[in-house]
Design a protein around this motif. Structure first.
Motif, mmCIF file in Angstrom:
data_model
loop_
_atom_site.group_PDB
_atom_site.id
_atom_site.type_symbol
_atom_site.label_atom_id
_atom_site.label_comp_id
_atom_site.label_asym_id
_atom_site.label_seq_id
_atom_site.Cartn_x
_atom_site.Cartn_y
_atom_site.Cartn_z
ATOM 1 N N VAL A 238 0.857 -1.170 0.000
ATOM 2 C CA VAL A 238 0.000 0.000 0.000
ATOM 3 C C VAL A 238 0.900 1.229 0.000
ATOM 4 O O VAL A 238 1.993 1.210 0.578
ATOM 5 C CB VAL A 238 -0.941 -0.002 1.228
ATOM 6 N N LYS A 239 0.484 2.282 -0.672
ATOM 7 C CA LYS A 239 1.247 3.519 -0.613
ATOM 8 C C LYS A 239 1.214 4.055 0.813
ATOM 9 O O LYS A 239 0.212 3.952 1.511
ATOM 10 C CB LYS A 239 0.673 4.541 -1.588
ATOM 11 N N GLU A 240 2.343 4.613 1.237
ATOM 12 C CA GLU A 240 2.450 5.090 2.617
ATOM 13 C C GLU A 240 1.274 5.986 3.007
ATOM 14 O O GLU A 240 0.712 5.855 4.097
ATOM 15 C CB GLU A 240 3.756 5.853 2.820
ATOM 16 N N ARG A 241 0.903 6.880 2.109
ATOM 17 C CA ARG A 241 -0.159 7.837 2.434
ATOM 18 C C ARG A 241 -1.519 7.172 2.604
ATOM 19 O O ARG A 241 -2.440 7.757 3.180
ATOM 20 C CB ARG A 241 -0.241 8.919 1.355
ATOM 21 N N ASP A 242 -1.647 5.926 2.099
ATOM 22 C CA ASP A 242 -2.928 5.213 2.174
ATOM 23 C C ASP A 242 -2.912 4.098 3.218
ATOM 24 O O ASP A 242 -3.756 3.203 3.191
ATOM 25 C CB ASP A 242 -3.261 4.609 0.808
ATOM 26 N N MET A 243 -1.986 4.170 4.143
ATOM 27 C CA MET A 243 -1.820 3.094 5.131
ATOM 28 C C MET A 243 -3.123 2.762 5.852
ATOM 29 O O MET A 243 -3.384 1.610 6.187
ATOM 30 C CB MET A 243 -0.746 3.510 6.144
ATOM 31 N N GLU A 244 -3.969 3.757 6.073
ATOM 32 C CA GLU A 244 -5.204 3.539 6.837
ATOM 33 C C GLU A 244 -6.429 3.319 5.952
ATOM 34 O O GLU A 244 -7.553 3.283 6.448
ATOM 35 C CB GLU A 244 -5.431 4.726 7.775
ATOM 36 N N ASP A 245 -6.198 3.127 4.649
ATOM 37 C CA ASP A 245 -7.303 2.887 3.705
ATOM 38 C C ASP A 245 -7.177 1.459 3.167
ATOM 39 O O ASP A 245 -6.450 1.198 2.233
ATOM 40 C CB ASP A 245 -7.239 3.904 2.566
ATOM 41 N N LYS A 246 -7.908 0.530 3.759
ATOM 42 C CA LYS A 246 -7.753 -0.876 3.372
ATOM 43 C C LYS A 246 -8.171 -1.116 1.926
ATOM 44 O O LYS A 246 -7.652 -2.042 1.277
ATOM 45 C CB LYS A 246 -8.560 -1.780 4.305
ATOM 46 N N SER A 247 -9.043 -0.290 1.376
ATOM 47 C CA SER A 247 -9.453 -0.467 -0.015
ATOM 48 C C SER A 247 -8.330 -0.120 -0.988
ATOM 49 O O SER A 247 -8.408 -0.461 -2.169
ATOM 50 C CB SER A 247 -10.677 0.400 -0.323
ATOM 51 N N ALA A 248 -7.270 0.535 -0.498
ATOM 52 C CA ALA A 248 -6.153 0.921 -1.356
ATOM 53 C C ALA A 248 -5.017 -0.106 -1.347
ATOM 54 O O ALA A 248 -3.999 0.100 -2.016
ATOM 55 C CB ALA A 248 -5.614 2.280 -0.931
ATOM 56 N N TYR A 249 -5.181 -1.201 -0.621
ATOM 57 C CA TYR A 249 -4.139 -2.227 -0.553
ATOM 58 C C TYR A 249 -4.153 -3.069 -1.838
ATOM 59 O O TYR A 249 -5.208 -3.458 -2.333
ATOM 60 C CB TYR A 249 -4.359 -3.137 0.649
ATOM 61 N N ASP A 250 -2.955 -3.341 -2.364
ATOM 62 C CA ASP A 250 -2.774 -4.249 -3.501
ATOM 63 C C ASP A 250 -2.318 -5.610 -3.000
ATOM 64 O O ASP A 250 -1.585 -5.696 -2.006
ATOM 65 C CB ASP A 250 -1.706 -3.714 -4.468
ATOM 66 N N TYR A 251 -2.693 -6.656 -3.724
ATOM 67 C CA TYR A 251 -2.331 -8.025 -3.352
ATOM 68 C C TYR A 251 -1.689 -8.723 -4.554
ATOM 69 O O TYR A 251 -2.196 -8.626 -5.676
ATOM 70 C CB TYR A 251 -3.557 -8.787 -2.854
ATOM 71 N N TRP A 252 -0.592 -9.425 -4.307
ATOM 72 C CA TRP A 252 0.157 -10.094 -5.372
ATOM 73 C C TRP A 252 -0.447 -11.467 -5.631
ATOM 74 O O TRP A 252 -0.482 -12.316 -4.737
ATOM 75 C CB TRP A 252 1.626 -10.225 -4.992
ATOM 76 N N ASN A 253 -0.918 -11.686 -6.870
ATOM 77 C CA ASN A 253 -1.588 -12.951 -7.187
ATOM 78 C C ASN A 253 -0.674 -13.938 -7.922
ATOM 79 O O ASN A 253 -1.149 -14.923 -8.482
ATOM 80 C CB ASN A 253 -2.856 -12.702 -8.011
ATOM 81 N N GLY A 254 0.638 -13.648 -7.917
ATOM 82 C CA GLY A 254 1.584 -14.518 -8.603
ATOM 83 C C GLY A 254 1.964 -14.009 -9.966
ATOM 84 O O GLY A 254 2.966 -14.432 -10.546
ATOM 85 N N VAL A 255 1.177 -13.073 -10.509
ATOM 86 C CA VAL A 255 1.439 -12.487 -11.830
ATOM 87 C C VAL A 255 1.435 -10.962 -11.761
ATOM 88 O O VAL A 255 2.284 -10.299 -12.346
ATOM 89 C CB VAL A 255 0.402 -12.972 -12.856
ATOM 90 N N LYS A 256 0.461 -10.397 -11.027
ATOM 91 C CA LYS A 256 0.325 -8.946 -10.968
ATOM 92 C C LYS A 256 -0.316 -8.536 -9.644
ATOM 93 O O LYS A 256 -0.836 -9.362 -8.887
ATOM 94 C CB LYS A 256 -0.516 -8.448 -12.140
ATOM 95 N N TRP A 257 -0.267 -7.221 -9.401
ATOM 96 C CA TRP A 257 -0.906 -6.653 -8.227
ATOM 97 C C TRP A 257 -2.384 -6.386 -8.517
ATOM 98 O O TRP A 257 -2.723 -5.840 -9.558
ATOM 99 C CB TRP A 257 -0.233 -5.335 -7.842
ATOM 100 N N LEU A 258 -3.239 -6.771 -7.582
ATOM 101 C CA LEU A 258 -4.676 -6.555 -7.713
ATOM 102 C C LEU A 258 -5.157 -5.693 -6.554
ATOM 103 O O LEU A 258 -4.900 -6.012 -5.389
ATOM 104 C CB LEU A 258 -5.421 -7.885 -7.730
ATOM 105 N N ARG A 259 -5.849 -4.627 -6.851
ATOM 106 C CA ARG A 259 -6.311 -3.680 -5.850
ATOM 107 C C ARG A 259 -7.527 -4.214 -5.101
ATOM 108 O O ARG A 259 -8.504 -4.675 -5.699
ATOM 109 C CB ARG A 259 -6.659 -2.338 -6.537
ATOM 110 N N ASN A 260 -7.430 -4.181 -3.767
ATOM 111 C CA ASN A 260 -8.563 -4.472 -2.886
ATOM 112 C C ASN A 260 -9.159 -5.860 -3.126
ATOM 113 O O ASN A 260 -10.367 -6.048 -3.039
ATOM 114 C CB ASN A 260 -9.645 -3.395 -3.054
ATOM 115 N N GLN A 261 -8.302 -6.837 -3.428
ATOM 116 C CA GLN A 261 -8.754 -8.223 -3.638
ATOM 117 C C GLN A 261 -7.902 -9.146 -2.764
ATOM 118 O O GLN A 261 -7.063 -9.895 -3.250
ATOM 119 C CB GLN A 261 -8.661 -8.606 -5.116
ATOM 120 N N GLU A 262 -8.141 -9.056 -1.471
ATOM 121 C CA GLU A 262 -7.305 -9.750 -0.483
ATOM 122 C C GLU A 262 -7.193 -11.241 -0.743
ATOM 123 O O GLU A 262 -6.112 -11.824 -0.619
ATOM 124 C CB GLU A 262 -7.870 -9.485 0.916
#
Length: 363
Positions: A238-262
């Motif tokens: 997550v970007k530092e400025r968005d640390m408290e915004d869980k919807s802004a977290y990216d998750y690595w699916n083995g190929v790419k980063w996916l936003r807000n898809q834990e």
């Protein structure tokens, strides 16, 4: 908490991203190996009979801390180093044959130490400790509620200090436990007072029930596992400025980063893994992760040129044959510039925290 060259399984290889031959070869040619591991000093508790380690902090006398564990180290915004400890007990704590807390008073689920000591060759001296329980727990011990609140990772980001914690419902057999949830607390006054970040929460079954943090290039990277020590390691950012915004977290699916898809996060390092610690090593320009491999009964170290991998095979860091009932393994942030790696290790039977040192060789 309870104790206790790349060859991957076919299943893991199929789940992992495809890397070029050059990437794989580069990874194999750059393996960080820890050697010459020693125990440097005791951080907490009273010295045991016959123990000749430095013990500068006098935590029993100064802070009513006889037994504690973890020692999750992070660089604070003011340049000091903070240390989060787990379940903490008072001056009446005594070591027991079975290890762990035992019958002792003044139970606090967590406390914090703060230090300006950068000369680690003779240990770590605390400037002071916030020796009261910071993340509250009602200590409901019958398995029906909040048994304890344990810190798992800490970072300074966006002008604040953050701690990721897990709310433990009940302890299971060694290496297993159940959590109700995990979340964040933050401090804007250099770790003296903390408030809950109610906007970031992970379920008890999340792959980020326990975590490790490191920041680089404007992002906070978070490795995570399920509760306990049996799970694989997953990755978020997550970007530092968005640390408290869980919807802004990216998750690595083995190929790419996916936003807000834990739930899309796939393993980057196979199970089993517990008590993670993550760092970007500035000298070697590599990511380093240290964790407990309970199957091997060792603290192990892996490294990678990219946070998404490929990661080297686990390198033995400390063996339980040498330090029985070891766990933890939290990297001190001052040791990412040189060839010496300092880290905090817990031992279940003395139920206290020790500073360790290993030399690193790049092979």
């Amino acid at each position: 908490m309870k104790p206790n060259i790349v060859k991957l399984s076919l299943a893991f290889l199929l789940a992992a991203p495809l890397f070029s031959a050059a990437q794989q070869l580069g990874n194999l040619k750059n393996v960080l190996k820890p050697v010459n591991v020693i125990r440097v000093a005791r951080l907490t508790g009273n010295s045991l009979p016959g123990e000749d380690l430095p013990n500068a902090n006098e935590t029993v006398k100064k802070y009513d801390i006889g037994g504690t564990d973890l020692g999750i180290a992070w660089r604070m915004g003011n340049g000091k180093t903070g240390f989060w400890f787990g379940d903490t007990y008072g001056a009446d704590w005594k070591p027991t044959p079975e290890g762990g807390p035992g019958p002792a008073g003044h139970w606090r689920s967590n406390v914090v130490g703060i230090s300006t000591d950068e000369h680690l060759g003779d240990g770590v001296t605390f400037d002071h400790m916030v020796a009261k329980e910071i993340i509250p727990s009602p200590h409901i011990t019958d398995g029906t509620g909040n048994h304890t609140t344990i810190p798992t990772a800490a970072i300074h980001a966006n002008g604040k200090d953050y701690v990721h914690y897990m709310e433990v419902r009940k302890w299971g057999p060694p290496g297993t436990w159940t959590t109700n949830k995990s979340g964040l607390y933050k401090s804007a006054d250099n770790a003296l007072t903390w408030t809950e970040c109610k906007t970031v929460e992970f379920s008890g079954s999340s792959n980020f029930a326990q975590a490790a943090y490191e920041k680089k290039d404007g992002y906070v990277y978070m490795m995570g596992t399920v509760s306990g020590r049996q799970g694989a390691i997953h990755l978020s950012r997550v970007k530092e400025r968005d640390m408290e915004d869980k919807s802004a977290y990216d998750y690595w699916n083995g190929v790419k980063w996916l936003r807000n898809q834990e739930t899309s996060a796939t393993p980057i390092i196979p199970a089993p893994a517990g008590e993670l610690s993550l760092a970007w090593h500035q000298r070697y320009k590599r990511w380093v992760v240290v964790y407990l491999d309970e199957k091997r009964h060792e603290l192990v170290l892996r490294s990678a040129a990219s946070i998404t991998g490929p990661w080297t095979e686990a390198q033995s860091l400390v063996k339980s044959a040498d330090y029985p009932a070891l766990y933890g393994g939290f990297i001190h942030p001052s040791s990412t510039n040189g060839s010496e790696l300092y880290f905090l290790m817990s031992m279940w039977h003395p139920y206290n925290v020790f500073l360790m040192k290993a030399d690193l060789k790049l092979e």
